[in-house]
Design an enzyme around this catalytic site. Sequence first.
Site, mmCIF file in Angstrom:
data_model
loop_
_atom_site.group_PDB
_atom_site.id
_atom_site.type_symbol
_atom_site.label_atom_id
_atom_site.label_comp_id
_atom_site.label_asym_id
_atom_site.label_seq_id
_atom_site.Cartn_x
_atom_site.Cartn_y
_atom_site.Cartn_z
ATOM 1 N N ASP A 74 0.763 -0.821 0.277
ATOM 2 C CA ASP A 74 0.133 -0.099 0.385
ATOM 3 C C ASP A 74 0.775 1.078 0.253
ATOM 4 O OD1 ASP A 74 0.898 -0.603 2.656
ATOM 5 O OD2 ASP A 74 -1.089 -1.185 3.657
ATOM 6 N N ASN A 143 -7.395 -2.201 14.155
ATOM 7 C CA ASN A 143 -8.607 -2.022 13.327
ATOM 8 C C ASN A 143 -8.985 -3.290 13.379
ATOM 9 O OD1 ASN A 143 -7.311 -1.620 11.208
ATOM 10 N ND2 ASN A 143 -9.464 -0.230 11.583
ATOM 11 N N HIS A 145 -7.850 -4.567 10.318
ATOM 12 C CA HIS A 145 -6.814 -4.042 8.860
ATOM 13 C C HIS A 145 -6.022 -5.245 8.355
ATOM 14 C CE1 HIS A 145 -4.605 -0.713 9.481
ATOM 15 N NE2 HIS A 145 -4.112 -1.203 9.029
ATOM 16 N N GLU A 150 -9.978 -1.907 4.808
ATOM 17 C CA GLU A 150 -10.759 -1.014 6.032
ATOM 18 C C GLU A 150 -11.174 -1.856 6.058
ATOM 19 O OE1 GLU A 150 -8.464 0.478 8.005
ATOM 20 O OE2 GLU A 150 -8.456 2.609 7.555
HETATM 21 C C1 GLP Z 1 -0.106 0.119 9.271
HETATM 22 C C2 GLP Z 1 -0.434 -0.537 7.341
HETATM 23 C C3 GLP Z 1 -0.663 -2.078 6.966
HETATM 24 C C4 GLP Z 1 0.580 -2.455 9.146
HETATM 25 C C5 GLP Z 1 -0.662 -2.313 10.135
HETATM 26 C C6 GLP Z 1 0.129 -2.485 10.899
HETATM 27 O O1 GLP Z 1 -1.510 0.618 8.463
HETATM 28 N N1 GLP Z 1 -1.107 -0.055 6.506
HETATM 29 O O2 GLP Z 1 0.433 -2.829 6.417
HETATM 30 O O3 GLP Z 1 0.673 -3.447 8.705
HETATM 31 O O4 GLP Z 1 -1.249 -1.110 9.616
HETATM 32 O O5 GLP Z 1 1.857 -1.262 11.618
HETATM 33 P P1 GLP Z 1 1.905 -1.020 12.530
HETATM 34 O O6 GLP Z 1 3.054 -2.993 12.732
HETATM 35 O O7 GLP Z 1 2.791 -0.119 12.900
HETATM 36 O O8 GLP Z 1 1.560 -1.977 14.181
#
Ligand code: GLP
Length: 252
Positions: A74, A143, A145, A150
């Site tokens: 993404d 959440n 995702h 989302e």
């Molecule tokens: C982000 C990314 C995801 C990521 C997730 C967890 O928003 N779009 O690809 O895996 O949220 O993030 P973190 O590892 O900082 O908790």
Amino acid sequence: MALAARVQRQPDAAAVAEQAAERLLAGLAGRRPVGLATGRTMEPVYGALRRRLAALPAAQRAALLAGWRSFNLDEYVGLAPSDPRSFAATMAAALAGPLELRPGQLQLPDGTAPWPDQEARRYAAALAAAGGIGLQLLGLGSNGHVGFNEPPCGAEAPCRCLELTAATALQNASAFGGDPAAVPSRAITLGMAEILAAEEILLVVTGAAKAEILRRALEEPPTAALPASWLQQHPRLMVLVDPPAASRLRLS
Ligand code: GLP
């Protein structure tokens, strides 16, 4: 395979990163591109991957780097690769720069494309032309995702541009000076469709803050309300966890 058998509990977050890096190395040697993720969880994973690559015999390292093909999940809409808060900049700093990858070896959606919907279609087509994902690395959003899929999100959702939720703006605010309002409102993400089409999925989850959402994702019936729960249906899902993240799992 029973779900419990797919959860691999490591002694700590550093061991999770080492194990994830080892699997990524194997994925990079595969026929199809690897799918890469961003987020704080991935920082030690990419550190471990850099160290493992550096420790390989020169010829093996050169062959792996020459064959490197990856597609990130993404990117924020509106952020250029030159913006340090973009996922493109994150990946350049973590992997493409230090490993001296050639342009195009490590791909992401273009956050500055004038028509994000069209860019999402282009990105999906580029991935399909490359044969789809072999090993997909995933983190878990607070959440539920994965990528930026989302909730609510069905298992067939394709690569697309979408609005980010307030929960995600809060989760990712630290990269934007701590201000959730500064987080871009839209992103382009590979969909659940492309993620579930991967040959193999590696979900990496660390820390107590993710324990409850991980339990729900793995132990409750799959639902659009929790996109990561669709991963249960994948025949080759591996979940790597540290003890705090696994603390709510009944089967751990
Ligand atoms: C982000 C990314 C995801 C990521 C997730 C967890 O928003 N779009 O690809 O895996 O949220 O993030 P973190 O590892 O900082 O908790």
